[in-house]
Design an enzyme around this catalytic site. Sequence first.
Site, PDB file in Angstrom:
ATOM      1  N   SER A 101       1.077   4.042  -3.198  1.00  0.00           N
ATOM      2  CA  SER A 101       0.138   4.994  -3.802  1.00  0.00           C
ATOM      3  C   SER A 101      -1.295   4.613  -3.438  1.00  0.00           C
ATOM      4  O   SER A 101      -2.148   5.481  -3.233  1.00  0.00           O
ATOM      5  CB  SER A 101       0.288   4.979  -5.325  1.00  0.00           C
ATOM      6  OG  SER A 101       1.604   5.288  -5.685  1.00  0.00           O
ATOM      7  N   SER A 142     -10.399   2.959   2.176  1.00  0.00           N
ATOM      8  CA  SER A 142      -9.619   4.040   2.788  1.00  0.00           C
ATOM      9  C   SER A 142     -10.459   4.906   3.722  1.00  0.00           C
ATOM     10  O   SER A 142      -9.923   5.555   4.618  1.00  0.00           O
ATOM     11  CB  SER A 142      -8.976   4.892   1.701  1.00  0.00           C
ATOM     12  OG  SER A 142      -9.979   5.418   0.863  1.00  0.00           O
ATOM     13  N   GLU A 184       5.248  11.210  -0.490  1.00  0.00           N
ATOM     14  CA  GLU A 184       4.078  12.082  -0.286  1.00  0.00           C
ATOM     15  C   GLU A 184       3.249  12.177  -1.565  1.00  0.00           C
ATOM     16  O   GLU A 184       2.718  13.246  -1.890  1.00  0.00           O
ATOM     17  CB  GLU A 184       4.516  13.470   0.166  1.00  0.00           C
ATOM     18  CG  GLU A 184       5.390  13.374   1.373  1.00  0.00           C
ATOM     19  CD  GLU A 184       4.852  14.119   2.555  1.00  0.00           C
ATOM     20  OE1 GLU A 184       3.808  14.766   2.443  1.00  0.00           O
ATOM     21  OE2 GLU A 184       5.487  14.006   3.601  1.00  0.00           O
ATOM     22  N   ALA A 201       0.846  -1.205   0.000  1.00  0.00           N
ATOM     23  CA  ALA A 201       0.000   0.000   0.000  1.00  0.00           C
ATOM     24  C   ALA A 201       0.877   1.249   0.000  1.00  0.00           C
ATOM     25  O   ALA A 201       1.173   1.814   1.054  1.00  0.00           O
ATOM     26  CB  ALA A 201      -0.930  -0.001   1.214  1.00  0.00           C
ATOM     27  N   TRP A 211       8.832   1.967   4.824  1.00  0.00           N
ATOM     28  CA  TRP A 211       9.348   3.279   4.414  1.00  0.00           C
ATOM     29  C   TRP A 211       9.147   4.406   5.413  1.00  0.00           C
ATOM     30  O   TRP A 211       9.100   5.559   4.989  1.00  0.00           O
ATOM     31  CB  TRP A 211       8.646   3.750   3.137  1.00  0.00           C
ATOM     32  CG  TRP A 211       8.621   2.837   1.980  1.00  0.00           C
ATOM     33  CD1 TRP A 211       7.539   2.140   1.524  1.00  0.00           C
ATOM     34  CD2 TRP A 211       9.693   2.520   1.098  1.00  0.00           C
ATOM     35  NE1 TRP A 211       7.882   1.419   0.415  1.00  0.00           N
ATOM     36  CE2 TRP A 211       9.205   1.637   0.127  1.00  0.00           C
ATOM     37  CE3 TRP A 211      11.033   2.910   1.038  1.00  0.00           C
ATOM     38  CZ2 TRP A 211       9.993   1.122  -0.880  1.00  0.00           C
ATOM     39  CZ3 TRP A 211      11.816   2.410   0.025  1.00  0.00           C
ATOM     40  CH2 TRP A 211      11.296   1.527  -0.922  1.00  0.00           C
TER      41      TRP A 211
HETATM   42  C1  FAD Z   1      12.910   7.992   1.532  1.00  0.00           C
HETATM   43  C2  FAD Z   1      11.458   7.680   1.688  1.00  0.00           C
HETATM   44  C3  FAD Z   1      10.796   8.149   2.804  1.00  0.00           C
HETATM   45  C4  FAD Z   1       9.438   7.850   2.983  1.00  0.00           C
HETATM   46  N1  FAD Z   1       8.819   8.273   4.123  1.00  0.00           N
HETATM   47  C5  FAD Z   1       7.551   7.866   4.376  1.00  0.00           C
HETATM   48  C6  FAD Z   1       6.934   8.166   5.623  1.00  0.00           C
HETATM   49  O1  FAD Z   1       7.512   8.830   6.491  1.00  0.00           O
HETATM   50  N2  FAD Z   1       5.692   7.683   5.862  1.00  0.00           N
HETATM   51  C7  FAD Z   1       5.026   6.934   4.938  1.00  0.00           C
HETATM   52  O2  FAD Z   1       3.906   6.538   5.213  1.00  0.00           O
HETATM   53  N3  FAD Z   1       5.575   6.656   3.734  1.00  0.00           N
HETATM   54  C8  FAD Z   1       6.826   7.082   3.436  1.00  0.00           C
HETATM   55  N4  FAD Z   1       7.406   6.772   2.232  1.00  0.00           N
HETATM   56  C9  FAD Z   1       6.665   5.981   1.245  1.00  0.00           C
HETATM   57  C10 FAD Z   1       6.239   6.781   0.035  1.00  0.00           C
HETATM   58  O3  FAD Z   1       5.221   7.667   0.371  1.00  0.00           O
HETATM   59  C11 FAD Z   1       5.856   5.771  -1.077  1.00  0.00           C
HETATM   60  O4  FAD Z   1       7.048   5.172  -1.529  1.00  0.00           O
HETATM   61  C12 FAD Z   1       5.114   6.431  -2.199  1.00  0.00           C
HETATM   62  O5  FAD Z   1       3.833   6.816  -1.790  1.00  0.00           O
HETATM   63  C13 FAD Z   1       4.975   5.513  -3.424  1.00  0.00           C
HETATM   64  O6  FAD Z   1       4.491   4.253  -3.071  1.00  0.00           O
HETATM   65  P1  FAD Z   1       5.248   2.943  -3.596  1.00  0.00           P
HETATM   66  O7  FAD Z   1       6.692   3.122  -3.303  1.00  0.00           O
HETATM   67  O8  FAD Z   1       4.589   1.758  -3.044  1.00  0.00           O
HETATM   68  O9  FAD Z   1       5.084   2.980  -5.177  1.00  0.00           O
HETATM   69  P2  FAD Z   1       3.846   2.361  -5.990  1.00  0.00           P
HETATM   70  O10 FAD Z   1       2.567   2.885  -5.444  1.00  0.00           O
HETATM   71  O11 FAD Z   1       4.016   0.881  -6.073  1.00  0.00           O
HETATM   72  O12 FAD Z   1       4.064   2.986  -7.428  1.00  0.00           O
HETATM   73  C14 FAD Z   1       4.956   2.431  -8.405  1.00  0.00           C
HETATM   74  C15 FAD Z   1       4.838   3.278  -9.657  1.00  0.00           C
HETATM   75  O13 FAD Z   1       3.507   3.167 -10.193  1.00  0.00           O
HETATM   76  C16 FAD Z   1       2.918   4.443 -10.297  1.00  0.00           C
HETATM   77  N5  FAD Z   1       1.479   4.370 -10.028  1.00  0.00           N
HETATM   78  C17 FAD Z   1       0.859   3.779  -8.963  1.00  0.00           C
HETATM   79  N6  FAD Z   1      -0.472   3.921  -9.067  1.00  0.00           N
HETATM   80  C18 FAD Z   1      -0.696   4.621 -10.206  1.00  0.00           C
HETATM   81  C19 FAD Z   1      -1.868   5.105 -10.858  1.00  0.00           C
HETATM   82  N7  FAD Z   1      -3.077   4.901 -10.365  1.00  0.00           N
HETATM   83  N8  FAD Z   1      -1.722   5.782 -12.009  1.00  0.00           N
HETATM   84  C20 FAD Z   1      -0.484   6.002 -12.532  1.00  0.00           C
HETATM   85  N9  FAD Z   1       0.657   5.576 -11.963  1.00  0.00           N
HETATM   86  C21 FAD Z   1       0.540   4.900 -10.825  1.00  0.00           C
HETATM   87  C22 FAD Z   1       3.651   5.310  -9.275  1.00  0.00           C
HETATM   88  O14 FAD Z   1       3.552   6.672  -9.592  1.00  0.00           O
HETATM   89  C23 FAD Z   1       5.065   4.774  -9.391  1.00  0.00           C
HETATM   90  O15 FAD Z   1       5.693   5.359 -10.495  1.00  0.00           O
HETATM   91  C24 FAD Z   1       8.747   7.079   2.022  1.00  0.00           C
HETATM   92  C25 FAD Z   1       9.433   6.623   0.885  1.00  0.00           C
HETATM   93  C26 FAD Z   1      10.762   6.906   0.718  1.00  0.00           C
HETATM   94  C27 FAD Z   1      11.470   6.348  -0.494  1.00  0.00           C
END
Ligand code: FAD
Length: 410
Positions: A142, A190, A390, A140, A168
């Site tokens: 995005s 959600s 974010e 979970a 993360w």
């Molecule tokens: C250094 C770092 C610090 C962080 N700190 C926090 C924190 O403090 N608290 C917290 O809760 N989270 C944190 N995160 C998590 C961060 O918010 C998520 O990594 C981010 O929301 C993306 O989620 P994911 O990595 O699962 O990518 P995914 O959701 O798996 O996305 C993979 C790719 O698919 C694309 N994608 C997904 N859905 C769609 C759609 N519907 N349409 C088009 N494209 C789509 C995305 O844009 C991306 O390019 C952190 C991440 C990092 C790397």
Amino acid sequence: MTDGEVPAPFSLDVPDDVRRMRDWVHQFARDVIRPAAAEWDEREEMPWPVLEEAAKIGLYSLDFFATQWFEPSGLGTPVAFEEIFWGDAGIGLALTGSCLAAIAVSSNGTAEQIGEWLPQMFGGPGDLRLGAFCSSEAGAGSDVGAIRTRAVYSEATDEWVLNGTKAWATNGGIADVHVVVASVAPEHGSRGQATFIIPPGTRGLSQGQKVRKHGVRASHTAEVILDDVRVPGRCLVGGKERLDARLARLAEGGRAGEQAAMKTFEASRPTVAAMAVGVARAAFEVARDYAVQREQFGRPVGRNQAIAFMLADMQASIDAARLLTWRAAWMARQGRTFAGAEGSVSKLVAGETAVRVTEQAIQILGGNGYTREYPVERMHRDAKIFTIFEGTSEIQRMIIGRAVTGLEVR
Ligand SMILES: Cc1cc2nc3c(=O)[nH]c(=O)nc-3n(C[C@H](O)[C@H](O)[C@H](O)COP(=O)(O)OP(=O)(O)OC[C@H]3O[C@@H](n4cnc5c(N)ncnc54)[C@H](O)[C@@H]3O)c2cc1C
């Protein structure tokens, strides 16, 4: 906006107190953060001595961040964050990581919760504290609606019991106060989520894998494991009455209720945009100075239009990103809704600008730009985070797409 406050008209005049604050933060960024940046990037560790220095002067403090958050023009936070991240993004994130947890509690919590928990997310000199906001999970990111961490209420003991694994989390596992988004009514996706405060030292909460990263390496990122974590009823952000009323409306088929994590991200987007502007500006300045002094073919490389035009584009896009950031921050401070997705616009443009500008800066420095002798390669690695966390750039475009078309863009 609080009662009785007069709305500040939109103005590009930075108020005197914000100007003074900017100069003060800039001095700290220049003298303390920047000289330490390469070391903590290499060490990939929390820069505690820098946090301690910042706490001593009152920069790492609830008082400082709250003062900027409530500064009437709305420019306090973006101006402060731009300067901090101009210093260094990794250390900047270490210094500001607690703010996301603080925003999560202050945007949804009761006055008692804000008063009790926010001070424990910052502490003071000699007694530094941290907060962590834990929404993302392996499945979970995005898709916030896919959160599997469950919180179940025990009427008998007035306790919530949480189980799940968060991914993360900035400051995850090393924070004093963790703020955790969990599902309380999975049937509502959600909208059936709530946010919980996990007090310091609560049994069952532990740090999982620490993440080794491409950039912002001075900031600690880790999994957080919640294994039968029990917290008192008063740790439900916003209180049970409000949650019950929301769930009742949902059960009746209404669309009432906010997505808990979304509300936090919405409020913090212009702040994240300001971080990206700071990194972009830092890289631009290094590239500009280099282009003026580096000579090839008997003249400064900046005398070539190819380089000067690149610098011109960099400057123009940084200015544009800053203005969008300030607009969103001003709107947020006035309590206006982002009807045109202005928060997402600022984050999208600033994040993409930071990646592009830092890459152009490497190009302008040539081979030197690609080495660790110069800071722009680090800035480029750091900048990439702003198109990911974010809400990724794609998610921001989705939100903007919905706002401009009125369609359910997915
Ligand atoms: C250094 C770092 C610090 C962080 N700190 C926090 C924190 O403090 N608290 C917290 O809760 N989270 C944190 N995160 C998590 C961060 O918010 C998520 O990594 C981010 O929301 C993306 O989620 P994911 O990595 O699962 O990518 P995914 O959701 O798996 O996305 C993979 C790719 O698919 C694309 N994608 C997904 N859905 C769609 C759609 N519907 N349409 C088009 N494209 C789509 C995305 O844009 C991306 O390019 C952190 C991440 C990092 C790397």
